[in-house]
Write a protein that holds these residues in place. Structure first.
Motif: not given
Length: 147
Positions: A10, A97, A100-101
């Motif tokens: 990321l 996380q 954002l993925l």
């Protein structure tokens, strides 16, 4: 579970899209919301109109909430979004996380070409149109379970 490998991917993706460095600490680098808002503006221009560069907490929280609203308008599923306090207070970095993925996957689906291959491309709807003759022919078929 929080994955340091995904964090590195990321970090590389965000830095390549925005052209800005996050810094050594991933959470602290994104906490003020400035880089995230810039990321959204690269993916969808003018989606975040005002980016506060102040160090005051409420300005940083406003940046994060503007980023989350922009993600929703970009087409993200509501279950994939994180809350501002998840990042700001390190409440649930795993959800950050995951969000954002999912954003990276949505960007890939919409055709973003970046040097980093991250995120899962969403499937596209495949519409099928059958004419009347084909539909009637399907009604004549006897299933194997009947008899």
């Amino acid at each position: 579970k929080y994955d340091p490998q995904k964090e590195a991917e990321l970090r590389t993706w965000i830095e390549s899209v925005t052209g800005q460095q996050i810094g050594a600490d991933f959470q602290k680098g994104l906490k003020d919301g400035v880089i995230l808002c810039e990321l959204m503006n690269k993916l969808q221009p003018n989606s975040v109109r005002k980016i506060n560069r102040s160090a005051q907490n409420w300005h940083q929280l406003e940046n994060l909430s503007n980023f989350i609203k922009a993600m929703a308008s970009y087409g993200m599923n509501p279950v994939d979004l994180f809350e501002a306090n998840d990042l700001f207070e390190s409440g649930n970095l795993t959800q950050v996380q995951v969000s954002l993925l999912a954003l990276a996957g949505m960007a890939k689906t919409k055709g973003l070409q970046s040097g980093v291959d991250i995120g899962v491309k969403y499937s596209e709807k495949q519409q099928r149109n059958f004419d009347e003759a084909k539909m009637k022919a399907g009604q004549c078929v006897i299933g194997l379970q009947v008899g």
